[in-house]
Enzyme design. Structure first.
Site, PDB file in Angstrom:
ATOM      1  N   TYR A  52      71.804 -39.842  23.569  1.00  0.00           N
ATOM      2  CA  TYR A  52      73.184 -40.245  23.296  1.00  0.00           C
ATOM      3  C   TYR A  52      74.138 -39.063  23.436  1.00  0.00           C
ATOM      4  O   TYR A  52      73.936 -37.993  22.837  1.00  0.00           O
ATOM      5  CB  TYR A  52      73.313 -40.829  21.883  1.00  0.00           C
ATOM      6  N   HIS A  82      89.381 -36.952  23.432  1.00  0.00           N
ATOM      7  CA  HIS A  82      89.362 -37.103  21.982  1.00  0.00           C
ATOM      8  C   HIS A  82      90.428 -36.261  21.263  1.00  0.00           C
ATOM      9  O   HIS A  82      90.614 -36.404  20.053  1.00  0.00           O
ATOM     10  CB  HIS A  82      87.973 -36.737  21.430  1.00  0.00           C
ATOM     11  N   ASN A 181      81.441 -33.617  16.711  1.00  0.00           N
ATOM     12  CA  ASN A 181      80.749 -34.442  15.741  1.00  0.00           C
ATOM     13  C   ASN A 181      80.494 -33.631  14.481  1.00  0.00           C
ATOM     14  O   ASN A 181      79.853 -32.584  14.539  1.00  0.00           O
ATOM     15  CB  ASN A 181      79.412 -34.905  16.329  1.00  0.00           C
ATOM     16  N   TYR A 266      97.676 -37.734 -29.380  1.00  0.00           N
ATOM     17  CA  TYR A 266      96.505 -37.609 -28.510  1.00  0.00           C
ATOM     18  C   TYR A 266      96.648 -36.496 -27.471  1.00  0.00           C
ATOM     19  O   TYR A 266      95.662 -35.882 -27.085  1.00  0.00           O
ATOM     20  CB  TYR A 266      96.275 -38.935 -27.757  1.00  0.00           C
ATOM     21  N   ARG A 269      95.529 -33.573 -29.459  1.00  0.00           N
ATOM     22  CA  ARG A 269      94.242 -33.701 -30.131  1.00  0.00           C
ATOM     23  C   ARG A 269      93.089 -33.989 -29.162  1.00  0.00           C
ATOM     24  O   ARG A 269      91.954 -33.549 -29.373  1.00  0.00           O
ATOM     25  CB  ARG A 269      94.337 -34.821 -31.170  1.00  0.00           C
ATOM     26  N   PHE A 314      77.146 -37.723  10.463  1.00  0.00           N
ATOM     27  CA  PHE A 314      78.583 -37.501  10.636  1.00  0.00           C
ATOM     28  C   PHE A 314      79.419 -38.374   9.710  1.00  0.00           C
ATOM     29  O   PHE A 314      80.628 -38.174   9.593  1.00  0.00           O
ATOM     30  CB  PHE A 314      78.977 -37.803  12.079  1.00  0.00           C
ATOM     31  N   GLU A 399      81.511 -48.501  15.666  1.00  0.00           N
ATOM     32  CA  GLU A 399      81.684 -47.696  14.448  1.00  0.00           C
ATOM     33  C   GLU A 399      82.385 -48.594  13.433  1.00  0.00           C
ATOM     34  O   GLU A 399      83.593 -48.515  13.225  1.00  0.00           O
ATOM     35  CB  GLU A 399      82.472 -46.435  14.790  1.00  0.00           C
TER      36      GLU A 399
END
Length: 488
Positions: A52, A82, A181, A266, A269, A314, A399
């Site tokens: 791949y 990309h 990746n 609070y 405390r 990934f 994906e």
């Protein structure tokens, strides 16, 4: 002094130093496993095995075989196609941390890249080459593809960068994919948030102790015996830190007997319970991110015996969860801090002049500073909504589940900035409250915090422009000056 990093055994302390600008070197011995993984990949290619992203297309195009003469072009095309990020560039210190994490991952010897690729990343660090990486465009699965593509382009002589550039390299099989990746961008952003959250928690303890002193609150709720009965580790540590901050206070001794109040609100405390729970979350995130910084998160991977396996390292789900819990911790630290600010403003609760100023009416004092803190708390609450549960399928449903880790981590920086300003306002209010109790003095760490505040902002005798005071103290918060006063 340079940080010598051993791939697979890097500490968060080392990464903090790297983030702060320390020079980087890898410990000897990384070249052999890297070269072995590249050789294993070459052998499998010679056998004609479909791999791949090495001799196939990417994502939904994984079934398309690429001929041998197109393998180099495949990797270059991957980087170019990309590099689709948008938005403002990531800060230079984050980009530097990204490069370090990527070099560490590839140097583990499971990615099939040549030694020269790791050396090129190290040269960029040594030259202070600063790739321009747009912040937006990653969904935190298949790796931080778009932002890492912008980084990788600089290695081949393309893309945008500030500073000197190294000699470009020609990518071999899988090397473009290995560079793209991985979870290094989301991890670097989350680590940046972690470092800010760790400092903010210590600062919040200092600010809370100062507010407790200013309101003449009790330190009884911090007694170790209370917290031992619950057994929550962060709570026990936070209570110990508060006791240490307030130990030896003459101001506390002045109202130990005869104070008509039975219990404080609070926000005073329950500081150990709230800050302690935040501390446990921060520690959990630190453990997750420490492992991720050491990890190999690309695909496919060269494993022991030279076999090449496709998987999903990934997928940045651990980073997304770590970022989400850091966001929760930061939101809560700010929320309880704002309540202490409001308490100090209220003469019924604090016994101090309204809005911490004499001649109220003529002067408004810290009235609108509390409004600013409230606005920042509201913003952080909205930003704290979890991102890890929000998935959108990509790549034609190949994906089909993604982590959204990068967006989860990106929102930590504005949250940390908001929190720094909330804490600055509380520190200003606490110092002002302490002034009204003079000549009584507090414990040494609290007096040191008061002196830091007064080094940036004078006592508020009458109204003046508030923004410069907040900015001056917030700068000290971001620099970790108050955090250094609290021991955890």
């Amino acid at each position: 002094m340079s940080e010598r990093l051993t791939p697979g055994s890097v500490t968060l302390t080392q990464l903090r130093a790297v983030f702060a600008g320390a020079p980087v070197a890898l410990a000897p011995g990384w070249q052999a496993p890297v070269a072995a993984s590249a050789q294993a990949l070459a052998v499998r290619l010679e056998e004609g095995v479909p791999l791949y992203g090495v001799n196939t297309g990417f994502g939904k195009l994984a079934s398309t075989r690429i001929p041998a003469e197109g393998l180099a072009q495949l990797q270059l095309n991957l980087l170019r196609s990309h590099a689709a990020g948008v938005g403002a560039p990531l800060p230079a210190d984050v980009v530097r941390l990204v490069m370090v994490l990527k070099a560490l991952s590839l140097a583990r010897g499971a990615s099939g890249v040549r030694v020269e690729v790791v050396e090129a990343l190290l040269e960029m660090l040594a030259l202070d080459t600063r790739p321009v990486i747009p912040a937006q465009g990653s969904v935190g699965a298949s790796g931080d593809l778009a932002p890492l593509a912008h980084l990788a382009l600089v290695l081949v002589g393309e893309g945008e960068a500030a500073g000197p550039r190294p000699a470009p390299i020609v990518l071999g099989p899988k090397e473009g994919l290995a560079l793209l990746n991985g979870t290094q961008v989301s991890t670097a952003l989350a680590l940046t948030g972690l470092f800010a959250a760790e400092d903010a928690l210590r600062t919040a303890l200092v600010a809370g102790a100062l507010s407790t002193e200013g309101a003449k609150g009790s330190d009884t709720p911090f007694d170790a015996r209370i917290h031992a009965l619950r057994g929550q580790p962060g709570q026990i540590r936070a209570a110990a830190a508060l006791r240490a901050l307030m130990s030896g206070s003459a101001l506390r001794e002045s109202h130990r007997v005869g104070d008509p109040r039975v219990q404080d609100p609070y926000s005073l405390r329950c500081q150990p319970q709230v800050a302690g729970a935040c501390l446990d979350l921060i520690d959990q995130a630190a453990a997750m991110l420490g492992r991720e910084a050491d990890a190999v998160t690309d695909n496919p991977l060269v494993v022991e015996g030279g076999e090449i396996l496709s998987g999903g390292n990934f997928h940045a789900e651990p980073v997304a969860f770590a970022a989400d819990i850091l966001a929760l911790a930061m939101a809560e630290l700010g929320a309880i801090g704002e309540r202490r600010i409001a308490l100090l403003m209220d003469p019924v609760l604090s016994g101090l002049p309204a809005f911490l100023v004499r001649d109220g009416g003529l002067n408004s004092g810290f009235m609108i500073a509390q409004v600013t803190a409230a606005a920042l708390v509201a913003e952080n609450r909205a930003l704290a909504a979890p991102r890890s549960v929000d998935s959108l399928p990509t790549s034609a449903n190949q994906e089909d589940h993604v982590s959204m880790a990068t967006g989860a981590a990106l929102r930590l920086a504005p949250m940390a900035e908001n929190l720094a300003n909330i804490l600055a306002i509380e520190l200003l209010c606490g110092a002002q409250a302490l002034d009204f109790h003079r000549p009584l003095t507090s414990a040494a760490p609290i007096e040191a915090a008061h002196a830091l505040v007064r080094g940036g902002a004078a006592h508020w005798g009458e109204d003046r422009v508030m923004a410069p005071d907040i900015a001056a103290v917030a700068a000290l918060v971001r620099a970790g000056r108050f955090a250094a006063l609290a021991a955890l």
